[in-house]
Motif scaffolding. Structure first.
Motif, PDB file in Angstrom:
ATOM      1  N   GLY A 155       0.785  -1.221   0.000  1.00 53.26           N
ATOM      2  CA  GLY A 155       0.000   0.000   0.000  1.00 53.26           C
ATOM      3  C   GLY A 155       0.820   1.276   0.000  1.00 53.26           C
ATOM      4  O   GLY A 155       0.309   2.345   0.300  1.00 53.26           O
ATOM      5  N   MET A 156       2.100   1.170  -0.335  1.00 52.46           N
ATOM      6  CA  MET A 156       2.965   2.349  -0.370  1.00 52.46           C
ATOM      7  C   MET A 156       3.133   2.760  -1.830  1.00 52.46           C
ATOM      8  O   MET A 156       3.847   2.105  -2.586  1.00 52.46           O
ATOM      9  N   HIS A 157       2.448   3.838  -2.230  1.00 48.55           N
ATOM     10  CA  HIS A 157       2.421   4.237  -3.632  1.00 48.55           C
ATOM     11  C   HIS A 157       3.432   5.311  -3.980  1.00 48.55           C
ATOM     12  O   HIS A 157       3.834   5.432  -5.119  1.00 48.55           O
ATOM     13  N   SER A 158       3.822   6.097  -3.022  1.00 45.27           N
ATOM     14  CA  SER A 158       4.704   7.223  -3.266  1.00 45.27           C
ATOM     15  C   SER A 158       6.165   6.777  -3.327  1.00 45.27           C
ATOM     16  O   SER A 158       6.652   6.066  -2.454  1.00 45.27           O
ATOM     17  N   SER A 159       6.862   7.242  -4.353  1.00 40.14           N
ATOM     18  CA  SER A 159       8.292   6.931  -4.473  1.00 40.14           C
ATOM     19  C   SER A 159       9.078   7.531  -3.314  1.00 40.14           C
ATOM     20  O   SER A 159      10.068   6.960  -2.863  1.00 40.14           O
ATOM     21  N   ARG A 179      -4.206  -7.644 -14.254  1.00 39.03           N
ATOM     22  CA  ARG A 179      -3.600  -6.572 -15.051  1.00 39.03           C
ATOM     23  C   ARG A 179      -4.369  -5.262 -14.849  1.00 39.03           C
ATOM     24  O   ARG A 179      -3.771  -4.189 -14.697  1.00 39.03           O
ATOM     25  N   GLN A 180      -5.708  -5.338 -14.811  1.00 43.00           N
ATOM     26  CA  GLN A 180      -6.521  -4.141 -14.598  1.00 43.00           C
ATOM     27  C   GLN A 180      -6.242  -3.539 -13.218  1.00 43.00           C
ATOM     28  O   GLN A 180      -6.103  -2.326 -13.078  1.00 43.00           O
ATOM     29  N   GLU A 181      -6.124  -4.388 -12.195  1.00 46.79           N
ATOM     30  CA  GLU A 181      -5.820  -3.892 -10.856  1.00 46.79           C
ATOM     31  C   GLU A 181      -4.442  -3.250 -10.799  1.00 46.79           C
ATOM     32  O   GLU A 181      -4.252  -2.210 -10.153  1.00 46.79           O
ATOM     33  N   VAL A 182      -3.469  -3.856 -11.454  1.00 50.90           N
ATOM     34  CA  VAL A 182      -2.112  -3.301 -11.468  1.00 50.90           C
ATOM     35  C   VAL A 182      -2.109  -1.957 -12.191  1.00 50.90           C
ATOM     36  O   VAL A 182      -1.449  -1.007 -11.744  1.00 50.90           O
ATOM     37  N   GLN A 183      -2.860  -1.833 -13.285  1.00 47.02           N
ATOM     38  CA  GLN A 183      -2.938  -0.557 -13.998  1.00 47.02           C
ATOM     39  C   GLN A 183      -3.529   0.534 -13.101  1.00 47.02           C
ATOM     40  O   GLN A 183      -3.039   1.661 -13.081  1.00 47.02           O
ATOM     41  N   GLN A 184      -4.577   0.197 -12.351  1.00 45.85           N
ATOM     42  CA  GLN A 184      -5.173   1.166 -11.426  1.00 45.85           C
ATOM     43  C   GLN A 184      -4.168   1.556 -10.342  1.00 45.85           C
ATOM     44  O   GLN A 184      -4.062   2.725  -9.972  1.00 45.85           O
ATOM     45  N   LEU A 199      -0.861   1.492 -10.556  1.00 48.91           N
ATOM     46  CA  LEU A 199       0.195   2.312 -11.136  1.00 48.91           C
ATOM     47  C   LEU A 199      -0.299   3.733 -11.427  1.00 48.91           C
ATOM     48  O   LEU A 199       0.465   4.695 -11.303  1.00 48.91           O
ATOM     49  N   ALA A 200      -1.581   3.881 -11.798  1.00 50.11           N
ATOM     50  CA  ALA A 200      -2.146   5.218 -11.994  1.00 50.11           C
ATOM     51  C   ALA A 200      -2.194   5.971 -10.667  1.00 50.11           C
ATOM     52  O   ALA A 200      -1.882   7.169 -10.602  1.00 50.11           O
ATOM     53  N   LEU A 201      -2.551   5.268  -9.594  1.00 46.21           N
ATOM     54  CA  LEU A 201      -2.567   5.877  -8.265  1.00 46.21           C
ATOM     55  C   LEU A 201      -1.152   6.285  -7.854  1.00 46.21           C
ATOM     56  O   LEU A 201      -0.940   7.349  -7.275  1.00 46.21           O
ATOM     57  N   THR A 202      -0.189   5.460  -8.187  1.00 45.83           N
ATOM     58  CA  THR A 202       1.206   5.753  -7.880  1.00 45.83           C
ATOM     59  C   THR A 202       1.675   7.008  -8.599  1.00 45.83           C
ATOM     60  O   THR A 202       2.341   7.855  -8.014  1.00 45.83           O
ATOM     61  N   SER A 209       0.343   9.997  -6.876  1.00 40.53           N
ATOM     62  CA  SER A 209       1.051  10.214  -5.606  1.00 40.53           C
ATOM     63  C   SER A 209       2.403  10.873  -5.837  1.00 40.53           C
ATOM     64  O   SER A 209       2.808  11.754  -5.082  1.00 40.53           O
ATOM     65  N   ASP A 210       3.104  10.444  -6.867  1.00 37.97           N
ATOM     66  CA  ASP A 210       4.428  11.005  -7.156  1.00 37.97           C
ATOM     67  C   ASP A 210       4.347  12.429  -7.686  1.00 37.97           C
ATOM     68  O   ASP A 210       5.269  13.213  -7.499  1.00 37.97           O
ATOM     69  N   ARG A 211       3.268  12.780  -8.355  1.00 36.07           N
ATOM     70  CA  ARG A 211       3.132  14.133  -8.906  1.00 36.07           C
ATOM     71  C   ARG A 211       2.742  15.156  -7.846  1.00 36.07           C
ATOM     72  O   ARG A 211       2.947  16.337  -8.042  1.00 36.07           O
ATOM     73  N   SER A 212       2.171  14.704  -6.733  1.00 30.72           N
ATOM     74  CA  SER A 212       1.805  15.654  -5.688  1.00 30.72           C
ATOM     75  C   SER A 212       3.072  16.147  -4.999  1.00 30.72           C
ATOM     76  O   SER A 212       4.024  15.408  -4.790  1.00 30.72           O
ATOM     77  N   ALA A 213       3.066  17.411  -4.638  1.00 31.01           N
ATOM     78  CA  ALA A 213       4.258  18.038  -4.057  1.00 31.01           C
ATOM     79  C   ALA A 213       4.224  18.004  -2.535  1.00 31.01           C
ATOM     80  O   ALA A 213       4.941  18.746  -1.889  1.00 31.01           O
ATOM     81  N   ILE A 214       3.392  17.162  -1.967  1.00 28.61           N
ATOM     82  CA  ILE A 214       3.264  17.095  -0.511  1.00 28.61           C
ATOM     83  C   ILE A 214       4.428  16.283   0.055  1.00 28.61           C
ATOM     84  O   ILE A 214       4.635  15.139  -0.341  1.00 28.61           O
ATOM     85  N   PRO A 215       5.201  16.857   0.992  1.00 32.60           N
ATOM     86  CA  PRO A 215       6.298  16.083   1.599  1.00 32.60           C
ATOM     87  C   PRO A 215       5.730  14.961   2.463  1.00 32.60           C
ATOM     88  O   PRO A 215       4.588  15.021   2.907  1.00 32.60           O
ATOM     89  N   ASP A 216       6.534  13.945   2.696  1.00 37.65           N
ATOM     90  CA  ASP A 216       6.051  12.781   3.444  1.00 37.65           C
ATOM     91  C   ASP A 216       5.983  13.000   4.953  1.00 37.65           C
ATOM     92  O   ASP A 216       5.497  12.156   5.672  1.00 37.65           O
ATOM     93  N   GLY A 217       6.462  14.134   5.447  1.00 38.91           N
ATOM     94  CA  GLY A 217       6.328  14.457   6.868  1.00 38.91           C
ATOM     95  C   GLY A 217       7.294  13.729   7.779  1.00 38.91           C
ATOM     96  O   GLY A 217       7.156  13.785   8.994  1.00 38.91           O
ATOM     97  N   MET A 218       8.283  13.075   7.229  1.00 37.30           N
ATOM     98  CA  MET A 218       9.198  12.286   8.040  1.00 37.30           C
ATOM     99  C   MET A 218      10.516  13.014   8.312  1.00 37.30           C
ATOM    100  O   MET A 218      11.362  12.503   9.006  1.00 37.30           O
ATOM    101  N   GLU A 219      10.680  14.179   7.754  1.00 33.89           N
ATOM    102  CA  GLU A 219      11.955  14.867   7.896  1.00 33.89           C
ATOM    103  C   GLU A 219      11.901  15.908   9.008  1.00 33.89           C
ATOM    104  O   GLU A 219      10.913  16.602   9.175  1.00 33.89           O
ATOM    105  N   VAL A 220      12.967  15.986   9.760  1.00 35.28           N
ATOM    106  CA  VAL A 220      13.086  16.982  10.817  1.00 35.28           C
ATOM    107  C   VAL A 220      13.620  18.265  10.188  1.00 35.28           C
ATOM    108  O   VAL A 220      14.622  18.235   9.463  1.00 35.28           O
ATOM    109  N   PRO A 221      12.960  19.412  10.427  1.00 36.27           N
ATOM    110  CA  PRO A 221      13.449  20.664   9.848  1.00 36.27           C
ATOM    111  C   PRO A 221      14.892  20.953  10.277  1.00 36.27           C
ATOM    112  O   PRO A 221      15.311  20.621  11.387  1.00 36.27           O
ATOM    113  N   ALA A 222      15.644  21.593   9.391  1.00 38.34           N
ATOM    114  CA  ALA A 222      17.071  21.857   9.628  1.00 38.34           C
ATOM    115  C   ALA A 222      17.297  22.686  10.885  1.00 38.34           C
ATOM    116  O   ALA A 222      18.259  22.445  11.622  1.00 38.34           O
ATOM    117  N   GLU A 223      16.399  23.671  11.165  1.00 40.13           N
ATOM    118  CA  GLU A 223      16.602  24.498  12.361  1.00 40.13           C
ATOM    119  C   GLU A 223      16.463  23.685  13.647  1.00 40.13           C
ATOM    120  O   GLU A 223      17.132  23.950  14.639  1.00 40.13           O
TER     121      GLU A 223
END
Length: 199
Positions: free
Chosen positions: A67-71, A161-166, A168-171, A174-188
């Motif tokens: 269930g992890m779609h984002s690169s 094949r149809q499920e895999v296509q769906q 991959l489209a969801l993936t 997910s990759d095109r959205s510019a939302i960060p994954d929230g796992m990084e600690v800010p540099a400051e």
């Protein structure tokens, strides 16, 4: 008197730890790696110079099966998850590398993912991570015969094949959205931690 065991995070290992030893023998990550080692990856290795194509494919398939779609999340998991480290052979491919690989070899990834799912179904696995293979999403074979007919096997493959296509489209979305994954600690905050440690 306290009976808590003190935590020691500074003691080094005498020998380098092996990711292989940290993963149970029947773990899904092992299944994905073993199946990919048996697949014909010549279409990928011929165009990708054979460097890392099995690792990248394994990360994508294992990530999607869980269930992890984002690169970006898959890249982060290669640092945080023992299973993803195992699939990645203790490397950390960049999220851009994963996304570019998927886009460049979309048809090949789709075909190979379907082959993995078909093999899992033949081995009577009910689930491959979050993907149900027990008839929940795919019609189960209720035939009296043990062998599948050619037509029924093709129908199952078309459904997968149809499920895999769906997926991959969801993936891709997910990759095109510019939302960060929230796992990084800010540099400051990291700078503040270093200042606190120095005090």
């Amino acid at each position: 008197m306290s009976r808590f065991v003190p935590a020691d995070r500074d003691t080094a290992y005498l020998l380098s730890p092996s990711v292989d030893e940290w993963l149970p023998a029947d773990h899904l990550a092992r299944f994905v790696v073993e199946v990919i080692e048996q697949l014909d990856l010549s279409e990928l290795t011929g165009q990708y110079a054979g460097r890392g194509s099995a690792v990248l494919l394994g990360l994508l398939i294992y990530g999607y099966a869980n269930g992890m779609h984002s690169s970006r999340k898959i890249e982060r998991a290669t640092y945080d998850s023992v299973a993803f480290r195992y699939v990645a052979a203790n490397t950390h491919p960049d999220h851009d590398t994963l996304a570019t690989f998927r886009r460049r070899f979309l048809k090949e990834v789709e075909s190979l993912f379907v082959q993995v799912l078909m093999l899992a179904r033949e081995m009577k696995l009910l689930k491959l991570g979050h993907i149900a293979l027990d008839g929940t999403k795919i019609q189960a074979n209720a035939s009296k015969h043990k062998a599948l007919s050619w037509a029924h096997a093709n129908k199952i493959e078309a459904q997968l094949r149809q499920e895999v296509q769906q997926l991959l489209a969801l993936t891709e979305s997910s990759d095109r959205s510019a939302i960060p994954d929230g796992m990084e600690v800010p540099a400051e905050n990291i700078k503040r931690l270093h200042v606190l440690r120095a005090m």
